[in-house]
Scaffold this active site. Structure first.
Site, PDB file in Angstrom:
ATOM      1  N   VAL A 421      -6.474   2.391   3.812  1.00 47.39           N
ATOM      2  CA  VAL A 421      -6.412   1.729   2.699  1.00 47.39           C
ATOM      3  C   VAL A 421      -4.965   1.484   2.178  1.00 47.39           C
ATOM      4  O   VAL A 421      -4.703   0.284   1.685  1.00 47.39           O
ATOM      5  CB  VAL A 421      -7.246   2.494   1.434  1.00 47.39           C
ATOM      6  CG1 VAL A 421      -6.934   1.932   0.085  1.00 47.39           C
ATOM      7  CG2 VAL A 421      -8.639   2.493   1.851  1.00 47.39           C
ATOM      8  N   ASP A 422      -4.223   2.358   2.259  1.00 47.23           N
ATOM      9  CA  ASP A 422      -2.755   2.008   2.063  1.00 47.23           C
ATOM     10  C   ASP A 422      -1.977   1.183   2.901  1.00 47.23           C
ATOM     11  O   ASP A 422      -1.567   0.112   2.242  1.00 47.23           O
ATOM     12  CB  ASP A 422      -1.940   3.296   2.365  1.00 47.23           C
ATOM     13  CG  ASP A 422      -0.815   3.596   1.206  1.00 47.23           C
ATOM     14  OD1 ASP A 422      -0.863   3.240   0.407  1.00 47.23           O
ATOM     15  OD2 ASP A 422      -0.256   4.788   1.594  1.00 47.23           O
ATOM     16  N   ASP A 423      -2.191   1.008   3.999  1.00 43.59           N
ATOM     17  CA  ASP A 423      -1.543  -0.113   4.678  1.00 43.59           C
ATOM     18  C   ASP A 423      -2.181  -1.332   4.336  1.00 43.59           C
ATOM     19  O   ASP A 423      -1.666  -2.513   4.128  1.00 43.59           O
ATOM     20  CB  ASP A 423      -1.413   0.082   6.262  1.00 43.59           C
ATOM     21  CG  ASP A 423      -0.487   1.019   6.607  1.00 43.59           C
ATOM     22  OD1 ASP A 423       0.695   0.502   7.075  1.00 43.59           O
ATOM     23  OD2 ASP A 423      -0.840   2.349   6.934  1.00 43.59           O
TER      24      ASP A 423
END
Length: 724
Positions: A421-423
């Site tokens: 999710v972060d990337d």
């Protein structure tokens, strides 16, 4: 030693082609005299230009950016221990890695998890063992100093469960003194509790190969003089089977009347007893399934999980399965370790993985903030490189999330099974920020995330869309490229939104990966068995939704805002899971809440901003140590750094304090500490791998984050000047 994929790229570009704050005739006009306490506009833009040029000069030929990702010495130590198991402990590679270990030794004798941190027993035991195996005499002064420090800290009895497996691999202790990692775990179907998909993705990729070690119990028996008996306060044979746990690691958030740790220790003992009695009817099937699971995840990946620990264990597991040292699979895994090496002088150090997707996305955002046009060749090549790395097939995440088209981005060069999710949210924002034909900052209300993909009609002339033969080929190519970029933005955003948990937040790799009882199993002492929702990811997802123009009353946004209000600390700040620590979390939450439509006058926003101001240092900068994970009373305290100062500045500007004295002082700190080449010096570890266990230094954090902060401040000042 380094990957052949790397190499700096220098761009020459026409300043007139750069849209935004650094272009135009205003650069030639003398700046107005700054008011008292103001930052000189000329000095500010010169600083922005230097860092912008540095980033452009360091883009790689294929379009990406990647900086070194630095971890602690467990990387070098564990690599040497693997080489020792393979009989290669006296090779030149092992010797150079040992040299690096010596350079990192603390004056007190041990090794720490981050610069300025206290001795870490597991890291220190492994470093001592690695040095001894590479030929360093136990009578040498560094070894005597290390031995005294380790024994004073409780001795080798205090090592964690993963370190015990290294000791068993080299015959120091028996496998029965390690927590059992049953290969039968892989046979539990995803719909049943305690299946491997309820573990965090990174634990899953470690535990499956470790389960093969448990099944085969490989050992290289070393000569007695090569052991580390001297590090034990008693003896290796007397090491209890139960691993001492720090109950503050991954502690249960809900009270329970059951002593789960004790119960699981009992299960561990029973399982080992059955194992010794050879009562293991499913073992052969489990080993076959674990091997198939592991080998399948080598596909389109920089090694298993694309991170160092699983790669190390996959080498051992493959050898257990009968693959020769020169077999294609073993050579490929060792090759991935080789690509993580950095040789400098008479040392070798290793990276835990590489971060090109993350570094490229943030570099693109920084350059766009600094005024580089979306049509510039550097931006276009970076965008194309990211588009080629979108995941279009289901990975492990699909076990908990269905009904969404596969998409997402990973962290490394290749990691097909593990987009996160972060990337993904950062890449989506970078692609949106770099959408062609847009001069304004940010891309809002362009993409319908709840319906069919939508693109700005201006990008698609009717002649192009209708396929008329007289359509300009170059315009058609631009239209096709824009359509691909728009579709990727929509797919990525939809995938990330689908990963929202029941609590309104997001974990990194899986949805609702919060089976808290996993934190009490005997091998769960690395503080990373689960992947629950975190404040910083919720803040970043709110930022992504805001930049894509998702309505503020969208259910996903409302739930995420509620999640952040529930997790706000009493002082007003937020915890940072993936960056150190409360400064990181507070920055991202303030930016996300602002773009989600929360007013800067909301008392909770004001309280968060006040906290940031309260921890600003006399120098004007901000800094925070990883020690805050162990002792939250140290929130906001630590040596000032460029990256953390940039985070604080962005948080305060999002909270409406762009014209405050605190922000001006922070900007001056960045200007005063910038190097002539546009970089900043930063030795501190401001990235977080596993809180309280493993920290990171992203070498590009002190480049692109200060650039974003300075560019946003310059934009605020120009906006204020235009209104006056």
């Amino acid at each position: 030693m380094n990957s052949g994929r790397l190499g700096p790229r220098r761009f020459r570009f026409d300043p007139a082609a750069i849209a935004g704050p650094l272009a135009g005739p205003h650069l030639l006009a003398p700046p107005p005299r700054p008011a008292a306490g103001e930052v000189s506009a000329d000095r500010l833009e010169n600083a922005i230009r230097r860092t912008r040029d540095y980033l452009l000069d360091h883009q790689h030929l294929d379009g990406y950016w990647v900086g070194e990702l630095e971890g602690d010495t467990i990387l070098e130590s564990e690599f040497i221990l693997l080489l020792a198991w393979m009989g290669r402990e006296r090779t030149e590679t092992a010797r150079l890695a040992a040299n690096y270990l010596l350079r990192q030794q603390l004056p007190e004798g041990g090794w720490s998890s981050y610069p300025g941190g206290p001795i870490e027993v597991s890291a220190s035991v492994k470093a001592y063992f690695a040095l001894k195996l590479t030929g360093h005499s136990p009578d040498a002064e560094p070894m005597r100093r290390a031995r005294a420090a380790i024994r004073a800290a409780g001795g080798a009895e205090k090592v964690n469960s993963f370190t015990r497996y290294f000791l068993a691999l080299l015959g120091v202790i028996s496998y029965d003194q390690c927590p059992a990692v049953p290969p039968e775990l892989v046979l539990i179907p995803p719909w049943m509790p305690f299946n491997i998909y309820e573990m965090s993705a990174w634990s899953r990729t470690i535990i499956v190969p470790l389960s093969l070690l448990w099944a085969f119990r490989p050992v290289r028996t070393l000569p007695e003089e090569s052991g580390i008996r001297e590090l034990f306060l008693r003896s290796p044979e007397e090491l209890p089977c139960r691993v001492d746990r720090d109950d503050t690691l991954d502690e249960l958030t809900r009270p329970t009347r059951i002593d789960w740790a004790r119960l699981f220790d009992g299960i561990d003992r029973c399982y080992k007893l059955l194992d010794r009695c050879r009562l293991r009817p499913l073992r052969r099937r489990a080993v076959r399934r674990a091997a198939e699971w592991m080998i399948a995840r080598f596909e389109d990946s920089d090694g298993l999980g694309a991170i160092f620990p699983p790669i190390i264990w996959s080498v051992v597991a493959l050898r257990c399965l009968g693959h020769a040292e020169d077999s294609p699979l073993v050579r490929a895994a060792l090759g991935e370790l080789d690509r993580l090496m950095i040789r400098a002088g008479d040392t070798i150090r290793l990276q835990p993985c590489k971060s090109p997707v993350w570094d490229t996305a943030i570099s693109l955002i920084a350059l766009r903030e600094a005024g580089v046009a979306a049509e510039d060749s550097a931006i276009r090549s970076g965008v194309q490189w990211l588009l080629e790395r979108e995941v279009r097939a289901p990975g492990d995440w699909a076990a908990s999330t269905s009904g969404v088209e596969p998409s997402g981005w990973y962290f490394e060069f290749a990691n097909k099974f593990y987009p996160d999710v972060d990337d993904t949210s950062m890449v989506v924002m970078a692609l949106a920020r770099a959408f062609p034909g847009r001069d304004e900052r940010g891309l809002r209300a362009e993409f319908a995330l709840d319906g069919p993909p939508a693109v700005p009609s201006a990008e698609f002339p009717a002649a192009v869309l209708s396929g008329r033969s007289d359509a300009d080929e170059e315009a058609a190519a631009r239209a096709v490229a824009a359509a691909e970029q728009a579709a990727a933005i929509v797919r990525g955003a939809r995938w990330a939104l689908a990963m929202q948990g029941r609590d309104g937040g997001w974990g990194a790799f899986d949805r609702d990966n919060a089976r808290e009882l996993f934190t009490r199993v005997p091998f769960a002492d690395h503080n990373a068995m689960i992947d629950p929702s975190t404040e910083d990811l919720a803040g970043r997802m709110l930022e992504m939704c805001g930049r894509l123009g998702l309505p503020h009353d969208h259910p996903a946004i409302r739930r995420a805002i509620d999640f952040l209000w529930k997790t706000q600390q009493p002082e007003g700040c937020w915890h940072g899971r993936w960056g150190v620590n409360y400064i990181y979390g507070t920055w991202q939450c303030l930016v996300g809440l602002s773009l989600a439509g929360v007013s800067a006058n909301d008392p909770r926003i004001r309280k968060a901003a006040d906290w940031l101001v309260s921890v600003q240092q006399h120098s004007g900068g901000w800094g925070e140590s990883p020690a805050t994970y162990d002792d939250p009373s140290l929130k906001g305290q630590g040596p000032a750094t460029a990256s953390q100062t940039a985070w604080a500045l962005m948080g305060l500007m999002a909270a409406g304090l762009g014209d405050s004295a605190a922000v001006r002082r922070g900007v001056r700190y960045l200007l005063n500490t910038q190097n002539a080449d546009g970089t900043w010096d930063e030795e501190a570890f401001t990235g977080t791998g596993f809180p309280r266990v493993f920290y990171l230094r992203y070498h590009m954090y002190c480049i692109y984050f200060p650039l974003i902060a300075l560019a946003r401040y310059a934009d605020l000042k120009r906006g204020a000047a235009a209104r006056s």
